[in-house]
Scaffold this active site. Structure first.
Site, PDB file in Angstrom:
ATOM      1  N   ASP A  13      58.457  37.129 -28.325  1.00 26.54           N
ATOM      2  CA  ASP A  13      57.293  36.999 -28.750  1.00 26.54           C
ATOM      3  C   ASP A  13      56.597  35.717 -28.771  1.00 26.54           C
ATOM      4  O   ASP A  13      55.758  35.621 -29.071  1.00 26.54           O
ATOM      5  CB  ASP A  13      57.880  37.815 -30.350  1.00 26.54           C
ATOM      6  CG  ASP A  13      58.518  38.509 -30.289  1.00 26.54           C
ATOM      7  OD1 ASP A  13      58.633  39.497 -29.046  1.00 26.54           O
ATOM      8  OD2 ASP A  13      59.370  38.358 -31.083  1.00 26.54           O
ATOM      9  N   HIS A  41      55.054  43.817 -25.495  1.00 26.36           N
ATOM     10  CA  HIS A  41      53.849  42.711 -25.266  1.00 26.36           C
ATOM     11  C   HIS A  41      52.722  43.342 -25.678  1.00 26.36           C
ATOM     12  O   HIS A  41      52.476  44.200 -25.430  1.00 26.36           O
ATOM     13  CB  HIS A  41      53.979  42.739 -24.256  1.00 26.36           C
ATOM     14  CG  HIS A  41      55.422  42.162 -23.380  1.00 26.36           C
ATOM     15  ND1 HIS A  41      55.531  41.755 -22.058  1.00 26.36           N
ATOM     16  CD2 HIS A  41      56.167  41.846 -24.120  1.00 26.36           C
ATOM     17  CE1 HIS A  41      57.091  42.320 -21.772  1.00 26.36           C
ATOM     18  NE2 HIS A  41      57.722  41.678 -23.100  1.00 26.36           N
ATOM     19  N   GLN A 226      61.381  39.355 -22.866  1.00 31.41           N
ATOM     20  CA  GLN A 226      62.504  37.999 -24.281  1.00 31.41           C
ATOM     21  C   GLN A 226      62.213  36.722 -23.868  1.00 31.41           C
ATOM     22  O   GLN A 226      60.833  36.712 -23.335  1.00 31.41           O
ATOM     23  CB  GLN A 226      63.760  37.892 -23.889  1.00 31.41           C
ATOM     24  CG  GLN A 226      64.309  40.180 -24.253  1.00 31.41           C
ATOM     25  CD  GLN A 226      64.572  40.825 -23.639  1.00 31.41           C
ATOM     26  OE1 GLN A 226      64.013  41.264 -22.178  1.00 31.41           O
ATOM     27  NE2 GLN A 226      63.304  42.734 -23.462  1.00 31.41           N
TER      28      GLN A 226
END
Ligand code: GDP
Ligand code: IMO
Ligand code: MG
Length: 431
Positions: A13, A41, A226
């Site tokens: 993130d 995303h 990730q």
């Protein structure tokens, strides 16, 4: 021509989606190479927000080719949903715009059932806080050589045989070990016949497509999911995801050689977040943590869970620079830091009187580390409309320089807001 990898340097993130969308204007191909719909995303283009889980973040450019590599684990239902959702927003994706590797493994209903049931069976402190998308069980089958690939969808006999073996084994585990309901093989078979028909026009040999593009002098952008600390080998194991999230994963997960990569870019949020369980040395459970969580809008893009927040962790960044071989750094969400003074950067850890410059390998030690901080001045000003580095307040410039000096990697891009335009491009990795 250049091939560029974008990876997250922290626990995910970091803003990879925004940066991939931004860089797609210079690329011809955008490739996902690992993870699945555990990823979320986010892109904000002309005020319109999009969240992609499986489809590469380059899909808003109609003239670019988006690829899903063999290293991804794909839930067909989610992909079809994403395609339908895009179509409903006037952005129909043609099979000429999106291709999926024949070698991509499929997330099956029993993977999701196992993910949920095994998390539920774990005691407090052992739960990983997975996204529940079946990621771990699917990769487990792939490595255990029981997986079902996209190519298998188009051979009914082979698909039926593999499905039957798997359902038998998984139903045994689900009922006898985990105490939940078994799944119905015939129902799954019928459902997957529908998926096979929907996916066939999109399936292809992704490795060959990238090779041909590179030979034709085209620019290729690899989109990591990730982050480095969630990597199965290099992260805070076992509180990680089940794939190689680091730059090296792009080669295996797309089917290209390492000599074909020109530049690796690491996305680093100006502070740290983590969603799900597991150690987080610089986590803040105070007003500063609340400031970051609220001002940063830190809610998971996939699960909606509140993200845990804390100061920037230099140990994590140092590891990411080394493990990914970073050439350039992107700092995102600098705007969220406005109003904090002083600002802290963790430079090393202390455990039982020993200093650690890298993440300890023993999870008990990771849980016990005490971060050692360096303090720098903060700033009050809103920086979300700054369009050059020089426009930033001096303290914000100094904070960025401190991160750059610490990482020993030059800053390529600075992001000061979620919008595509709220970006300061200092070095274009494709040029
Ligand atoms: P990803 O998984 O790495 O693509 O990141 P996510 O999309 O899960 O989370 C990043 C969040 O931050 C999203 O809501 C983005 O719209 C937002 N974002 C990205 N860059 C910036 C930035 O520079 N400032 C602010 N305020 N938000 C940003
Ligand atoms: P993006 O690409 C943040 C976390 C989960 C959990 C752990 C394992 O948006 O940055 P999994 O479902 O993968 O088995 O869960 O990994 N996780 C992420 N955290 N961003 C992500 O993706 C994540 N994908 C998985 O919260 O702690
Ligand atoms: Mg995300």
């Amino acid at each position: 021509m250049a091939s560029v990898i974008v990876v997250g340097t922290q626990w995910g993130d970091e803003g990879k989606g925004k940066i991939v969308d931004l860089l797609t204007q210079y690329a011809d191909l955008v490739v996902r190479f690992q993870g699945g719909n555990n990823a979320g995303h986010t892109l904000v283009v002309d005020g319109e927000k999009f969240v992609f889980h499986l489809i590469p973040s380059g899909i808003l450019y109609e003239d670019k080719l988006c690829l899903i590599g063999n290293g991804v684990v794909l839930d067909p239902a989610i992909l079809i949903d994403e395609l339908e959702h895009l179509a409903s927003r006037g952005r129909k994706v043609s099979p000429n715009q999106l291709k999926i590797s024949f070698n991509t493994h499929l997330i099956m209903p029993y993977h999701k059932a196992l993910d949920h049931a095994s998390e539920a069976a774990k005691s407090e402190g052992k739960k990983i806080g997975t996204t529940g998308r079946g990621i771990g069980p699917c990769y487990r089958d792939k490595v255990g050589r029981n997986g079902i690939k996209v190519a298998d969808l188009f051979d009914q006999e082979l698909f039926k045989e593999k499905l039957s073996e798997n359902v038998k084994e998984k139903n045994f585990l689900l009922t006898n070990l985990l105490g939940v309901e078994p799944l119905d093989e015939a129902e799954i078979y019928d459902q997957f016949q529908v998926y096979a028909e929907a996916l066939e026009p999109y399936a292809g040999n992704v490795s060959v497509m990238i090779d041909e593009a590179q030979k034709a002098g085209k620019n290729v952008l690899f989109e990591g999911a990730q982050g480095t600390q969630l990597d199965i080998d290099h992260g805070t194991y076992p509180f990680v995801t089940s794939s190689n999230t680091v730059a090296g994963g792009a080669c295996c997960g797309a089917g290209i050689g390492p000599s074909k990569i020109d530049y690796v870019i690491g996305i680093c949020k100006a502070y740290t977040t983590r969603v799900g369980a597991g150690p987080f040395p610089t986590e803040l459970s105070d007003a500063t943590g609340d400031h970051l969580q609220q001002k940063g809008g830190e809610f998971g893009a996939t699960t909606g869970r509140k993200r845990r927040c804390g100061w920037l962790d230099g140990v994590v960044l140092r590891d990411a620079v080394r493990i990914n071989g970073l050439d350039g750094l992107v700092i995102t969400k600098l705007d969220v830091m406005s109003g904090l003074d002083p600002v802290k950067i963790c430079t090393s850890y202390e455990v039982d009187g020993s200093i650690f410059e890298t993440m300890p390998a023993n999870i008990r030690q990771v849980e016990a580390v005490k971060p050692i901080y360096e303090e720098v001045s903060g700033w009050e000003e809103d920086i979300s409309t700054c369009s050059s580095f020089e426009e930033l307040p001096k303290a914000a410039q100094d904070y960025v320089k401190a991160i750059e000096d610490f990482a020993q990697v030059p800053l390529a891009i600075l992001s000061v807001g979620p919008g595509r335009e709220q970006t300061i491009l200092l070095k274009n990795p494709f040029k």
